[in-house]
Design a protein around this motif. Structure first.
Motif, PDB file in Angstrom:
ATOM      1  N   ILE A 102      82.517 -27.541 -49.806  1.00 23.43           N
ATOM      2  CA  ILE A 102      82.396 -28.985 -49.814  1.00 23.43           C
ATOM      3  C   ILE A 102      81.289 -29.369 -48.846  1.00 23.43           C
ATOM      4  CG2 ILE A 102      84.777 -29.477 -50.424  1.00 23.43           C
ATOM      5  CD1 ILE A 102      85.278 -30.021 -47.460  1.00 23.43           C
ATOM      6  N   ASN A 103      80.780 -30.553 -49.045  1.00 17.13           N
ATOM      7  CA  ASN A 103      79.766 -31.059 -48.136  1.00 17.13           C
ATOM      8  C   ASN A 103      80.449 -31.869 -47.064  1.00 17.13           C
ATOM      9  OD1 ASN A 103      77.213 -30.257 -49.366  1.00 17.13           O
ATOM     10  ND2 ASN A 103      77.970 -31.455 -51.092  1.00 17.13           N
ATOM     11  N   LYS A 125      77.315 -27.598 -45.719  1.00 16.75           N
ATOM     12  CA  LYS A 125      78.099 -27.174 -46.870  1.00 16.75           C
ATOM     13  C   LYS A 125      78.987 -26.064 -46.334  1.00 16.75           C
ATOM     14  CE  LYS A 125      76.152 -27.456 -50.970  1.00 16.75           C
ATOM     15  NZ  LYS A 125      75.160 -27.120 -51.993  1.00 16.75           N
ATOM     16  N   ASP A 154      85.181 -33.712 -50.414  1.00 11.81           N
ATOM     17  CA  ASP A 154      83.731 -33.605 -50.449  1.00 11.81           C
ATOM     18  C   ASP A 154      83.112 -34.856 -49.824  1.00 11.81           C
ATOM     19  OD1 ASP A 154      81.503 -32.218 -50.960  1.00 11.81           O
ATOM     20  OD2 ASP A 154      81.274 -32.920 -53.021  1.00 11.81           O
TER      21      ASP A 154
END
Lengths: 102, 661
Positions: free
Chosen positions: A21-22, A36, A83
């Motif tokens: 996920i960012n 990330k 995210d």
């Protein structure tokens, strides 16, 4: 309806520990860095990477997610992060600490 | 035998370390650095300091470095007894150090000078630790103390270097200023100097920037005039915490203090203009020790001839000598990529404004050692450092060495490529950059991102359940109500949302009731504010419970408003029982079920139409509410307005018959 679908998707994400996920790491003055990271990776790693990136000592800053301090062992998974969630960075107050050249 | 004797108190010393305060530990570290030529950091947590000291001791023991141990021990004792470390071994209580130095080539007697004899504290308590001391002391004391008058050539005190000036020569001798013991103990020191012809010529030469500056440091950093060895570290400028300097009786206005308790944060004042070129100049310094807690230290003052450099000169020099090309910097960025596969650095926002001045950077500068790509403006930085010499990087707060400064070509390139009004850009991990709106971007990024895609930031998912949003949106559109209700059923967690919704439903419901109310009545609407009390009045005349459920439900049943979401209802239930004056039977009845019916036509089971109740209040008060809120209100006659209000209330407390089943 569409809402339900979304939730389902999220659940799937949670199950998948390897999904990346960012995460946005933002300071109070507007600087931000994106990372990330795998959902199963400890956030301490992210802290280290961030500190490295901005040239600060990890001990001199604190990380907050949703207003709660991020602990060493937390992972995006345990914190239920999604995210593009944001982690806030604050300056760590150290009482009476003086920078002395030595 | 001597060996064992020397180590006899090792454990005791070692264990006593931890009993020191942080302050003392730092003093000990200073001492160790000084005496043993070590480079121990003085920052960190207390335990780290302790560990560092103990490790040093252990190391001495392992290597059987008796000499170093003896000196460390002396430092420890000195700090323990006097509370601080006074450099230059002369202040040490007993002969230990001298004895040690006697056996150690690099240490020589001269450090023992006249006044050292006066420092006696703790002598007795420690004397027995050093078997050699007594016999040797005489030799050290008798050593010549010749150096105190050193002037010129070799600098008597080595001060920290500064890019703003280079020290040419000492103009006066070093003057020792005795310690002041308290804020009321006023002391003064003065020095007199006369310029030589050579110096005068230099000062007068046009086009050069020779200046006379007054330097001062304290005994924390400077071992003393007569100390044989130079202190290992260059001394920072430190004037007494409260002092006044007069030169030929003219007070110097310059900032001498710098940041509190941070020696070295003020530059040495320029006293050229006060100086008489011919004849002698007298410098007076009057000071008290206002520092809390009192830390007694001596000060050493000296006038030096320096050649100053202006900020502009420094910046232009930097530009020509330390320019890093954009390619180099980008290369570095790429190299630092992907060190760890668990975590991948993404884009980073970089401000084009100087963190110091908040003005767009014109000369992007940072230290070579800084890991961040954010730059500051060289001119701003130097201008600031000229006055407050902290040398801190405004970005990462580290102390910079001005020799490490570079002009960042990469940053410069971005500056040139963007318009004046662009405040920040997003730098990708690979060195490509672009503005968040995509108007400006590096060539590489443009190629990879055709116009439409912009920044990587997506619309934020706030996590707010969609239904709520709809619910709120629904306020104005009664027609949508049914949809809303559906959503609300499955999400009822958020309090705030609920409240909002209640309010909203108030709005809508009141509106609806207005619809049904005759114009005249609407005019009374101005009284809306009253509501609560009116409400309770109304309670006396509520419609009879309509359904078969329990009492409570019955009371709730009447309500409704067009858009009564179940969520509200849940809340409402609580509210009605605790906060609100109970259920309002009077609200437009029960349309929750039939939201679309904006006009409040009662649904089949409902006895009253909203308009009806608007006028007179009907009867029955549901039992539970009665006791609570009903109280002494006049029944009857509630202004229509109230009815609308009620409907809102009911909205919150809700639950209409229809739903409940």
């Amino acid at each position: 309806m569409s809402d339900g679908e979304q939730q389902q998707q999220q659940e799937q994400k949670v199950e998948d520990g390897n999904q990346t996920i960012n995460i946005r790491v933002a300071t109070s003055n507007g600087d931000e860095v994106f990372f990330k990271i795998k959902r199963s990776t400890k956030l301490s790693k992210l802290q280290g990477a961030y500190a490295n990136k901005v040239g600060k000592d990890v001990g001199s800053i604190r990380f907050l997610y949703d207003g709660v301090r991020v602990n060493e062992d937390d992972t995006p998974h345990t914190l239920d992060m999604e995210d593009n969630d944001t982690i806030d960075v604050m300056v760590e107050q150290v009482g009476g600490f003086t920078l002395q050249p030595c | 035998m001597a060996t064992t004797e020397a180590w006899i108190d090792f454990d005791q010393i070692r264990h006593s370390i931890k009993n020191n305060t942080v302050d003392k530990l730092k003093q000990i570290l200073t001492g160790l650095n000084d005496e043993c030529g070590m480079h121990l950091a003085k920052s960190g947590k207390k335990q780290e300091l302790i560990d560092r000291i103990v490790e040093t001791l252990d190391q001495s023991r392992r290597t059987n470095n008796e000499d170093r141990y003896t000196r460390s021990k002396a430092v420890v004792y000195q700090v323990r007894n006097t509370g601080h470390y006074t450099p230059s071994n002369r202040a040490l209580p007993m002969g230990m150090v001298q004895s040690a130095s006697a056996s150690h080539a690099s240490f020589d007697p001269p450090k023992m000078n006249a006044y050292s004899a006066g420092t006696s504290a703790g002598t007795s308590s420690i004397a027995h630790y050093d078997p050699y001391a007594p016999p040797r002391r005489p030799t050290t004391v008798s050593a010549p103390v010749a150096s105190s008058s050193t002037t010129g050539k070799a600098f008597p005190i080595r001060f920290r270097e500064s890019p703003f000036f280079s020290i040419e020569q000492a103009v006066s001798s070093v003057v020792e200023c005795p310690e002041s013991t308290s804020a009321t103990d006023r002391r003064s020191a003065n020095l007199t100097f006369t310029l030589t012809n050579d110096q005068i010529t230099k000062l007068k030469t046009a086009g050069t920037m020779y200046q006379l500056r007054l330097f001062c440091t304290s005994s924390i950093f400077f071992a003393g005039i007569s100390a044989f060895k130079m202190s290992p570290m260059p001394c920072p400028i430190e004037f007494p915490p409260t002092c006044e300097v007069r030169i030929n009786n003219t007070a110097v206005q310059a900032n001498l203090k710098g940041l509190k308790k941070k020696p070295g944060t003020a530059p040495p004042p320029d006293i050229t203009t006060f100086t008489r070129l011919s004849g002698s100049t007298k410098v007076d310094m009057v000071y008290v020790n206002s520092q809390q807690p009192v830390q007694s230290k001596k000060f050493f003052m000296i006038v030096m001839l320096v050649e100053a450099t202006t900020t502009d000169a420094l910046v232009s020099k930097l530009k020509t000598t330390n320019y890093r090309s954009a390619q180099d910097i980008k290369q570095n960025m790429l190299e630092s990529l992907n060190e760890d596969d668990d975590i991948i650095a993404g884009p980073q926002k970089m401000s084009l404004r100087c963190p110091l001045t908040f003005v767009r950077v014109s000369t992007p500068c940072r230290s070579e050692k800084c890991v961040h790509s954010q730059c500051f403006d060289a001119t701003s930085w130097f201008t600031m450092m000229e006055q407050t010499t902290t040398w801190l990087c405004p970005v990462c707060e580290r102390v910079l060495d001005h020799k490490d400064l570079i002009i960042d070509g990469y940053f410069d390139e971005i500056l040139k490529a963007t318009d004046e009004d662009v405040e920040d850009v997003i730098v990708e991990a690979d060195g490509e950059w672009h503005t968040s709106d995509g108007r400006y971007a590096s060539a590489g990024w443009k190629a990879a991102h055709p116009p439409k895609s912009l920044s990587p930031t997506k619309v934020e998912d706030t996590g707010t359940p969609a239904p709520l949003a709809n619910g709120t949106g629904q306020v104005n559109g009664k027609g949508k109500a049914p949809e809303v209700e559906i959503f609300i059923l499955d999400s009822d967690e958020d309090d705030d949302e609920g409240r909002v919704q209640r309010e909203l439903s108030y709005a809508s419901s009141s509106r609806t009731s207005y619809d049904t109310i005759p114009a005249t009545q609407q005019s009374q609407g101005g009284a809306t504010v009253i509501d609560l009390t009116l409400d309770s009045d109304e309670e006396e005349t509520p419609p009879p419970p309509v359904n078969n459920y329990g009492k409570r439900k019955a009371s709730e049943a009447n309500i409704d408003s067009v858009s009564l979401p179940e969520q509200l209802w849940k809340k409402g239930r609580i509210d009605s029982s605790r906060i609100l004056p109970a259920p309002r039977p009077s609200g437009p009845i029960s349309n929750g079920m039939h939201p679309p019916m904006s006009n409040h036509r009662p649904a089949a089971p409902l006895p009253y139409s909203s308009s009806m109740q608007g006028h007179n209040l009907p009867p029955v008060l549901p039992p539970p509410s009665y006791g609570r809120s009903g109280s002494a209100n006049s029944q009857v006659q509630l202004p229509p307005i109230s009815s609308s209000f009620t409907s809102r209330q009911s909205g919150s407390s809700p639950h209409n018959t229809g739903w409940s089943s």
